[in-house]
Design an enzyme around this catalytic site. Structure first.
Site, PDB file in Angstrom:
ATOM      1  CD  GLU A 149      -3.270  -1.041   2.326  1.00 44.81           C
ATOM      2  OE1 GLU A 149      -2.627  -0.309   3.086  1.00 44.81           O
ATOM      3  OE2 GLU A 149      -4.045  -1.870   1.789  1.00 44.81           O
ATOM      4  CD  GLU A 309      -3.852  -6.144   2.672  1.00 47.29           C
ATOM      5  OE1 GLU A 309      -4.716  -5.668   3.472  1.00 47.29           O
ATOM      6  OE2 GLU A 309      -2.533  -6.067   2.767  1.00 47.29           O
TER       7      GLU A 309
HETATM    8  C1  GAL Z   1      -4.051  -2.969   4.926  1.00 45.35           C
HETATM    9  C2  GAL Z   1      -2.597  -3.449   5.066  1.00 45.35           C
HETATM   10  C3  GAL Z   1      -2.628  -4.532   6.066  1.00 45.35           C
HETATM   11  C4  GAL Z   1      -3.654  -4.525   7.242  1.00 45.35           C
HETATM   12  C5  GAL Z   1      -5.008  -4.190   6.836  1.00 45.35           C
HETATM   13  C6  GAL Z   1      -6.060  -4.164   8.205  1.00 45.35           C
HETATM   14  O1  GAL Z   1      -4.191  -1.525   4.772  1.00 45.35           O
HETATM   15  O2  GAL Z   1      -2.115  -3.442   3.836  1.00 45.35           O
HETATM   16  O3  GAL Z   1      -1.273  -4.875   6.327  1.00 45.35           O
HETATM   17  O4  GAL Z   1      -3.037  -3.388   7.977  1.00 45.35           O
HETATM   18  O5  GAL Z   1      -5.083  -3.000   6.257  1.00 45.35           O
HETATM   19  O6  GAL Z   1      -7.261  -3.769   7.723  1.00 45.35           O
END
Ligand code: GAL
Length: 669
Positions: A149, A309
């Site tokens: 990110e 994710e």
């Molecule tokens: C994302 C990040 C992850 C984790 C996740 C939690 O932004 O890439 O590492 O922190 O959020 O929602």
């Protein structure tokens, strides 16, 4: 397995459990039970991979990659640069980011380094190339995941340190060559702000200059250039030893970083999706926003993307964090696939015991192993993806409609002072996107540099800034038969944020002349009457005059009563519509329904969809129709022809039922 399959997996942080071998063993057993076929390793592992400067420990990682591979689980391998080890910040404090208020970061959190820093780049190159040397040909590794990110989520990622300011000035010199050109582009004679030396230019900071729009716009461009440069730097570092494809995970509508620029340096677009499901009973606004983001990720390369994710249950960083209700996990996962994702991946596999994310949802909770509803729903998603992998992975959405969303326009239109201070570009864009979502028509989300030829309809709401050559492209699009819809507050400034003089760049295509824009207070709000029904007008009303355009409706009130509120101009083989005022969702839905009919665009079921239900189509040898119900109640679609349910083989005709939060995949009979 390779990238031609659907991936099911997620972030895996075994480095937090290296002293518990039984946990690692259990992970593999449970991953197999959960139908996990790939994991992302190494995202925040720098301090374990290089515990001391120049001392590299990769054995643990190799063992885990090998062990997983032996069990049929593949790896997406991350470079660990998103978070710096403490030895590094202690020894090289110059790496730390400086915020717009002038404060320098202290060690801690993540994404807190300066993207320009030569030292940071040097250190990143060393660890990345070492990793590539060690794993860059490993048969288990599918893909490089560059950093995490970029730009981060604790601030906007921009850095105002001296090194950045120096680099910014060089970037400006390269762009403008002379200060005269820069002064002209930024209109600096205003308030006596002419620059006579490059050294006088500073990044925009609240206690300095933040009111010169041209400077702000170039600063935004520079920040994107630096972050993209950092990403390219990392890509070059892994490329020293590895030719695996690369990705970097994007976020939502993340204003500081123009993803249409960044995507050009990666092979595959991927992103992290955390919608606020169950914020309200009506899930439609969240479903629309998520659909738009998925569509944007696909539209950048006009190819399938990866959902890198998502949470299998809840997140932990909003004011309140609802757990996904039964079936929402399947629906939201399939929504990503419906819009072109070739994966469903999670943050994260197993909840850590401590620190900031210990209560963030994960496939495995602290207790109960596989005996949870979350684990069961994850397993079901994995099973469905595995069964449908071959059918789905080679297909992609090919919309005939595009809605323009452009970062440079976003920066400029929200920075402008007047006619209202709080124009919300994302919100306006989403209202236009939503009309197509409700009709079940797929949309590409493109920027102003993209080709328009393949579309029948292009909508460009609040398209304030025009890039060079954009007007010409739209003119060609309409002349060749396209339908173009734009709104008030469009075609106002050029790429330097300097107002166009004389006329709107598309005046002939739109067939109107703009005169002025009114931002009336609530008691002065206007309305229109369209086909016998009154619709309210929002906060912006442009007063325009029809030249060659026909008037479709007029304002009902105020001194501009009777003047055009919506026009249509036939130009070449196509037409161009101008919505002179801000309208609500109800009217936009009606307006766009007419445009879709005009261009013979109907959803694949050729049917009215109930509220909260939408359709997306992935096209291929066999078109896959994803029917999604975002209501927590049954929905029924009537008068449908013969279809086959791709998961079950069931034949359907006449009526299709969707249970609460259900996604069905249909193929033609
Ligand atoms: C994302 C990040 C992850 C984790 C996740 C939690 O932004 O890439 O590492 O922190 O959020 O929602």
């Amino acid at each position: 397995m390779n990238l031609a399959n659907l991936l099911h997996g997620g972030d895996y942080n075994p480095e937090q459990w290296l002293d518990c071998p039984e946990v690692l063993q259990e992970d593999i057993e449970l991953m197999k039970k959960g139908n996990i076929n790939c994991v992302t390793l190494g995202v925040f592992s720098w301090s374990v991979l290089e515990p001391e400067e120049g001392c590299f420990c990769f054995d643990w990682l190799r063992d885990i990659i090998d062990e997983l591979y032996g069990n049929g689980i593949f790896t997406v391998l991350a470079t660990p640069t998103a978070s710096m080890p403490h030895w590094m910040t202690a020894k090289y404090p110059e790496i730390m980011q400086v915020h717009a208020d002038g404060k320098k970061n202290l060690p801690g959190k993540r994404h807190n380094f300066c993207y320009t820093s030569k030292k940071m780049r040097e250190k990143a190159r060393i660890i990345d190339s070492k990793l590539a040397e060690a794993f860059g040909k490993h048969p288990a590794v599918l893909l490089w995941h560059i950093s995490n990110e970029l730009g981060g989520n604790f601030g906007d990622g921009s850095c105002h340190c001296e090194e950045c300011n120096l680099e910014f000035r060089l970037w400006l010199q390269e762009k403008y060559r002379t200060l005269d050109r820069l002064n002209q582009a930024w209109w600096t004679t205003f308030w006596s702000h002419r620059y006579t030396d490059w050294e006088q230019i500073h990044s925009p900071m609240p206690n300095g200059e933040i009111l010169t729009h041209g400077l702000n716009l170039d600063w935004h461009r520079f920040v994107t250039h630096q972050m993209t440069g950092f990403c390219k730097w990392e890509i070059d570092s892994v490329r020293e030893y590895s030719s695996f494809p690369v990705t970097t995970n994007f976020m939502y509508f993340f204003k500081p970083l123009n993803y249409y620029e960044l995507h050009r340096c990666v092979d595959i677009v991927s992103w992290d999706s955390y919608p606020f499901w169950h914020k309200r009973k009506d899930e439609v606004p969240v479903a629309v926003k998520t659909a738009a983001a998925h569509s944007m990720m696909r539209s950048m390369k006009k190819a399938p993307f990866l959902l890198m994710e998502s949470t299998p249950s809840c997140i932990n960083w909003r004011a309140f964090n609802p757990v996904k209700r039964p079936h929402m996990h399947m629906l939201s996962s399939m929504q990503a696939v419906a819009h072109g994702s070739n994966s469903v991946q999670y943050f994260q596999w197993r909840k850590g015991r401590g620190a900031f994310e210990k209560f963030h949802g994960a496939v495995l909770d602290h207790k109960n192993k596989e005996n949870t509803r979350t684990f069961l729903e994850v397993t079901q998603v994995g099973e469905r993806l595995a069964k449908m992998s071959e059918k789905i992975a080679a297909t992609c959405n090919r919309p005939k409609v595009a809605v323009i969303f452009d970062w440079e326009n976003w920066w400029a239109v929200e920075d402008a002072t007047g006619p209202i201070i709080d124009i919300d570009y994302v919100k306006t864009f989403l209202m236009h996107f939503r009309s197509f979502w409700e009709a079940g028509i797929d949309v590409d989300v493109i920027n102003m540099e993209d080709d328009l030829k393949e579309y029948r309809i292009v909508a460009a709401p609040v398209n304030y800034l025009y890039k060079e050559k954009y007007a010409q492209k739209v003119e060609d699009f309409v002349r060749n038969g396209g339908s173009y819809i734009t709104t008030y507050w469009s075609g106002v400034v050029n790429e330097s944020d300097l107002c166009f003089t004389e006329k709107h760049p598309l005046q002939e295509v739109l067939g109107i002349r703009q005169e002025e824009i009114d931002a009336p207070g609530e008691e002065f709000r206007n309305e229109i009457n369209y086909k016998g029904k009154a619709y309210p007008v929002g906060r912006l009303c442009e007063v325009v005059h029809a030249k060659t355009a026909e008037i479709l409706t007029v304002y009902e009130k105020e001194y501009y009563k009777g003047s055009p509120a919506i026009t249509r101009n036939y130009f070449g083989k196509g037409n161009a519509y101008y919505l002179a005022a801000e309208f609500g969702q109800e009217f936009l839905n009606l307006f766009y329904k007419e445009r879709m009919l005009e261009k013979e665009l109907v959803n694949p079921l050729a049917s009215e969809l109930p509220y909260g239900v939408t359709v997306s189509v992935r096209e291929g040898e066999e078109n896959l129709v994803f029917l999604q119900n975002f209501n927590d109640a049954e929905a029924v679609i009537h008068d449908v022809e013969a279809w086959v349910d791709a998961d079950t083989g069931e034949q359907i005709e006449g009526e299709i039922k969707l249970s609460p939060f259900e996604c069905r995949i249909l193929v033609e009979k």
